[in-house]
Motif scaffolding. Structure first.
Motif, short mmCIF file in Angstrom:
data_model
loop_
_atom_site.label_atom_id
_atom_site.label_comp_id
_atom_site.label_asym_id
_atom_site.label_seq_id
_atom_site.Cartn_x
_atom_site.Cartn_y
_atom_site.Cartn_z
N SER A 62 37.03 -53.99 -19.17
CA SER A 62 35.95 -53.87 -20.14
C SER A 62 35.41 -55.23 -20.57
N GLY A 63 36.16 -56.30 -20.34
CA GLY A 63 35.67 -57.63 -20.69
C GLY A 63 34.88 -58.30 -19.60
N ASN A 64 34.62 -57.59 -18.49
CA ASN A 64 33.85 -58.14 -17.37
C ASN A 64 32.55 -57.37 -17.22
N ARG B 63 27.38 -50.50 -28.16
CA ARG B 63 28.11 -50.27 -26.91
C ARG B 63 29.47 -49.70 -27.26
N PHE B 64 30.00 -48.87 -26.37
CA PHE B 64 31.31 -48.30 -26.66
C PHE B 64 32.40 -49.35 -26.51
N ASP B 65 32.31 -50.17 -25.46
CA ASP B 65 33.32 -51.18 -25.19
C ASP B 65 32.79 -52.56 -25.51
N ASP C 20 32.09 -54.60 -28.02
CA ASP C 20 30.90 -54.82 -28.85
C ASP C 20 31.33 -55.02 -30.30
N ILE C 21 30.44 -55.63 -31.06
CA ILE C 21 30.68 -55.88 -32.47
C ILE C 21 30.35 -54.61 -33.26
N SER C 22 31.14 -54.33 -34.26
CA SER C 22 30.95 -53.12 -35.06
C SER C 22 29.68 -53.19 -35.90
N ALA C 23 29.02 -52.04 -36.02
CA ALA C 23 28.05 -51.87 -37.09
C ALA C 23 28.78 -51.40 -38.34
N VAL C 24 29.72 -50.47 -38.16
CA VAL C 24 30.56 -49.96 -39.26
C VAL C 24 31.96 -49.75 -38.71
N CYS C 25 32.94 -50.11 -39.50
CA CYS C 25 34.33 -49.80 -39.18
C CYS C 25 34.95 -49.16 -40.41
N LEU C 26 35.65 -48.06 -40.22
CA LEU C 26 36.28 -47.36 -41.34
C LEU C 26 37.69 -46.93 -40.94
#
Length: 524
Positions: free
Chosen positions: A162-164, A395-397, A399-405
């Motif tokens: 996922s990092g490529n 993006r699912f993998d 990517d930076i969060s818009a929201v994390c809960l």
């Protein structure tokens, strides 16, 4: 006195390499391409996002070699000291790789490594720019799984690649290549020989000048030495995996005359359970930290894989992510929900405080100039505890969060005994949602309780609009994630008709900001 850069010693193609006079803030990619002339490793994004620069590092851990794919574009060159290094040029040239088939006489090239041959056979490359990085991620996967008798499933390949980023081939043939490596003649690294050479490297002659207290790259081996160096050089840039500081160098062109590396202090690399808590040292990598957390809270296994691509998780540390204090950092909401305490250390001693009290403002915290983050202490689960953690991103993998809960509920006999909720992406700091917790405590766990908690979340935070999401969208997501927490709970009736039939029912549509507005808000 001018600060002296310590020599860098590492193994490459089975032989020790020593590099002198390397500036403390020079990246490994710069050393490879510009100093050593090895241009097989590519420079793409320069921020650890595309994986074109991936190399593999090997280090001795618990009597075995641990192979880690990392991004060389944001890895400081000095950070590979004492390790083994492989680039794409090395796979056919390393004498410690045991070949499955002999070469055809003197001067004939060695057979391709299975990580390379499988890409050829599965047509996994078109333009080829990303291929060296994919090959090195495959090589790490090969050593950690195929050579140890573990199957490479499609799910594993997706997670570890996922990092490529591939821009033209498409991922199906690359995933096929990952799964087909095991069918080729085995070519493992001779780990016994490698361990012996790593020990010899680390037991080499004393380093002149570079380990002196005034050196420009300091990497103390004990906590006591680290704290003394921190007290002596409060202006030194503290680094761990440099997954953030590396971007300051590559994107902001910042320079650092003196660097203090915390990752060599043995005490900061430990994970242990004692006294009813899980203690994770600040220098433990994110991948290992999430594995330790997931052993007690299985819900975090998939969440941890979404934190970032594997090369970033292999380099970044839990302590670094916490000290960074980004309001969109994914570890902090989870740790806040789990009731974690952060332990700060200096030559004056240690102090411990709840993680949510550590942050005082946007990327500001209570860390004193002579302190470092030593470890994170997390209470172990109690009977009735259940954890849900959600990340929403474009993006699912990787990517930076818009929201994390993250939501930790203690439910007994259908009633919420206690609740702890951590939120990210909705305030200037990672925050604890005390209002939503109060709305749940002592209430029967039901959809109505979840909806009330969602409303409390919306009232508690006023998120901004930026390039990732609008403030209205973030508020809608907060409420929807609390409802999702109920829908996924054991108490929810197993009735599909109760589930939302469309995304709009679960998350009300909120218009994103215009591009001009988003740019102005980003600049502000």
């Amino acid at each position: 006195m001018t600060a002296v850069s310590r020599p860098i010693r590492f193994l490459r193609r089975g032989q020790p390499v020593t590099l002198d006079h390397v500036p403390p803030d020079r990246t490994l990619l710069e050393v490879l391409r510009e100093d050593l002339g090895d241009c097989g490793t590519k420079e793409g994004c320069g921020e650890g996002d595309c994986g074109a620069c991936t190399v593999v590092l090997g280090s001795a851990e618990d009597g075995r070699v641990r192979f880690r794919a990392v991004n060389s574009c944001i890895r400081l060159a000095h950070a590979v000291d004492g390790m083994a290094l492989w680039t794409v040029e090395d796979l056919a040239r390393d004498p410690l790789i045991q070949r499955g088939a002999p070469s055809q006489g003197d001067g004939a090239p060695a057979p391709l490594h299975p990580a390379q041959e499988s890409m050829v056979q599965c047509h996994g490359s078109q333009c080829g720019f990303c291929t060296p990085g994919f090959v090195m991620s495959l090589f790490g996967m090969y050593q950690n799984h195929v050579c140890r008798g573990r199957e490479v499933t499609r799910e594993l390949a997706v997670a570890e690649l996922s990092g490529n980023l591939c821009r033209c081939t498409g991922y199906r043939p690359i995933l096929d290549a990952a799964r087909s490596m095991a069918a080729l003649p085995l070519q493992p690294v001779d780990e016994s020989a490698l361990l012996e050479r790593l020990r010899a490297l680390q037991a080499g002659p004393a380093r002149p000048d570079g380990d002196a207290p005034d050196g420009s790259y300091l990497a103390p081996g004990t906590l006591a030495e680290l704290l003394a160096a921190r007290a002596a050089h409060p202006g030194a840039q503290v680094v761990a995996g440099t997954t953030d500081v590396g971007l300051w160098i590559t994107k902001q062109h910042r320079r650092f005359e003196r660097v203090l590396d915390v990752t060599r202090a043995e005490e900061l690399r430990r994970i242990d359970t004692a006294g009813g808590r899980l203690s994770i040292g600040a220098a433990v990598t994110l991948d290992d930290a999430f594995a330790a957390l997931a052993a007690h809270w299985p819900a975090l296994r998939r969440f941890g894989e979404r934190f970032a691509g594997l090369p970033v998780r292999n380099a970044g540390t839990l302590g670094g992510n916490v000290a960074n204090g980004s309001p969109i950092g994914d570890s902090m909401p989870v740790l806040i929900a789990l009731g974690a305490r952060i332990v700060l250390a200096s030559v004056r001693g240690e102090r411990s405080l709840p993680l949510e009290d550590f942050y005082t403002g946007y990327r500001k915290n209570l860390l004193a100039p002579d302190e470092i983050v030593a470890r994170i202490d997390i209470p172990l689960p109690a009977p009735g505890d259940r954890l849900a953690a959600y990340k929403v991103s474009k993006r699912f993998d990787d990517d930076i969060s818009a929201v994390c809960l993250a939501v930790l509920l203690t439910v007994r006999e259908g009633t919420v005994q206690s609740a702890r909720i951590g939120a990210g992406g909705v305030a200037a700091v990672p925050a604890r949602a005390r209002g939503a917790e109060a709305a749940l405590a002592g209430q029967p766990w039901s959809e109505a309780a979840a909806l009330r908690a969602g409303e409390a979340l919306q009232a508690e935070f006023t998120p901004i609009s930026d390039m990732r999401a609008s403030g209205a969208y973030r508020r809608a997501v907060l409420a929807s994630l609390m409802r999702r927490c109920w829908l996924e709970s054991p108490e929810h009736p197993a009735d599909d008709s109760a589930l939302p039939v469309s995304l709009e029912q679960l998350v009300p549509v909120a218009q994103p900001p215009s591009q001009a507005q988003a740019q102005l808000e980003e600049q502000a």
